[in-house]
Scaffold this motif. Sequence first.
Motif, short mmCIF file in Angstrom:
data_model
loop_
_atom_site.label_atom_id
_atom_site.label_comp_id
_atom_site.label_asym_id
_atom_site.label_seq_id
_atom_site.Cartn_x
_atom_site.Cartn_y
_atom_site.Cartn_z
N LYS A 178 26.04 109.45 6.76
CA LYS A 178 25.35 110.16 5.69
C LYS A 178 24.40 109.27 4.91
N ASP A 179 24.48 107.96 5.15
CA ASP A 179 23.63 107.03 4.43
C ASP A 179 22.28 106.82 5.10
N LEU A 180 22.05 107.41 6.28
CA LEU A 180 20.81 107.21 7.01
C LEU A 180 19.95 108.47 6.97
N THR A 181 18.65 108.28 6.83
CA THR A 181 17.72 109.39 6.90
C THR A 181 17.53 109.80 8.36
N ARG A 182 16.88 110.94 8.57
CA ARG A 182 16.62 111.39 9.94
C ARG A 182 15.75 110.37 10.67
N GLN A 183 14.75 109.82 10.00
CA GLN A 183 13.88 108.81 10.60
C GLN A 183 14.68 107.57 10.99
N ALA A 184 15.58 107.14 10.12
CA ALA A 184 16.38 105.95 10.40
C ALA A 184 17.33 106.19 11.57
N LYS A 185 17.91 107.37 11.66
CA LYS A 185 18.82 107.68 12.77
C LYS A 185 18.07 107.66 14.09
#
Length: 514
Positions: free
Chosen positions: A207-214
């Motif tokens: 939950k700590d990552l944005t869609r871009q980061a994932k």
Amino acid sequence: MVYTITTECIACDACRRQCPRQAISARGKRYYIDKNLCNNCLGYYPDPLCIIVCPTLHPVPLESDFSRKIKRRRCNWSDKESPKLFPDGQKNPVALSPVIWEACNILAQRDSLPWKTDEDGKLFYCQKVKPGKELLYFRLAENVENEPPRILSGETARQMLDLLDIRSACMHLIYAAYATVLKRPWQQTFIIDDREIETYLGIDKRKDLTRQAKLGLIKFIARQPCQLTNYIRSPSSKQVKTFTLEETRLWHLLSIEHHFSEDPLGNKHIIGLKFTLKAGIWSRYFLNYQEAKERKAFERCGILPKFILDTVTSIWQQREGAARMLLWLLFKIQQKKESEIQVSTLMKVAYGEEKVRQIHVKRVQQKKQIEIFEKDLQVLFNCGFQPIFDTVSYPPAIQPFWTESYLAWNRSETDFSPRQKWQMLMSAKLFGFKFPLELEEALTDWEEHQQPKIPCELSGEQIMRARKNKGLSQRRLAAIVGKSQSWVRDVENARHGINSTDRERLKRILGLST
């Protein structure tokens, strides 16, 4: 329509070399995009090239329309034909050849392995499977999409080893599972998208990552197994004649499709990825069902339990040593199920041969390392992998404080350990591990599926009567035979035949005439 590069950039230099506007410059290890030159690659490419070539998707729009949130949308890959893994939600067939095992060790243990340098300065890892058996060479390539692979050397190769993520070993196993279900994996391709990888590696729970980061993390991990190249030399055996495979990629990454969504400002945001891959030529000799029947190739397969991936991806940050041992045991228990395991071997797998050697001569570090090892062993115990101690070489006095044998001595964790405990551990061994029930049953089912069935000379009624005369329960007999309780129940109910090895073992245990 201008992009910038985040501080998480790994300085691979891929974007700077290929930017059509020369808008990207480097200052030390930081990369910058000149907003006066960047134009979103309009007139050059349909999508921003810096995002496509970046292995971590770190170029992002400099200004975004935050009033319109880019939502995660399902990408409709109309040509995706590869089936999903784990159809029963628990396990999937997977290749278990030495090539796959050693590549998994490389991705999990990285610079802990004894890498060497050849005459050209190229870094390589060599492993002899058995005396007189396969000789395997592995090297690291800089490029993954294009041929031929450009082999890394010197300090660059060492830096690449540092960048390898242990989760790429899980990604490698996922590729091997996809290849296993194909009839000709060295010719056929398989496709996997970001949603599947996100689920298999547990990234969807972050939950700590944005869609871009994932997506950036997925692309980074998915490319790493494809950076390995391998060379194989196999001598003649009873099954297959001698053969040599020239250096080629372990996995061929044929293409990466990027799916974008455009905001009102004209910025393109990455929202989906699709990877098309093919197994290397090694699968022609180690994953060939047809020619294995003709004794021209091998067919070395096993099972990949889903809970192994779930466990590794959940513990690797806090207990990396335990994650390494778990991946190593996945192959060990299926290839040499009943063999003994030296404690020193487990430590080398978990922490590296060089580190164990250094600690062996530095007594001040031995106590701390013993504590780390016993906690990692406890993680495996909590996951269902219960170590079976050889009480002669591994007496209760030096066993971990959480074991039943240690507690029986009425000692606590704060008590002093025996002198020379490190030296005693280096000579200690395990008889193996007792596996989780779901894994034991899955292994039993797989072995029964693989081995040819022959009519059982013992009837189920004979086995049941002999078992009761011995005063054995189905559970106890299953433990002695090394099977599951359901296997004993099915045999007694005559639901399937028994192979010759198990038949003789039952006769010997139950005292039946042979």
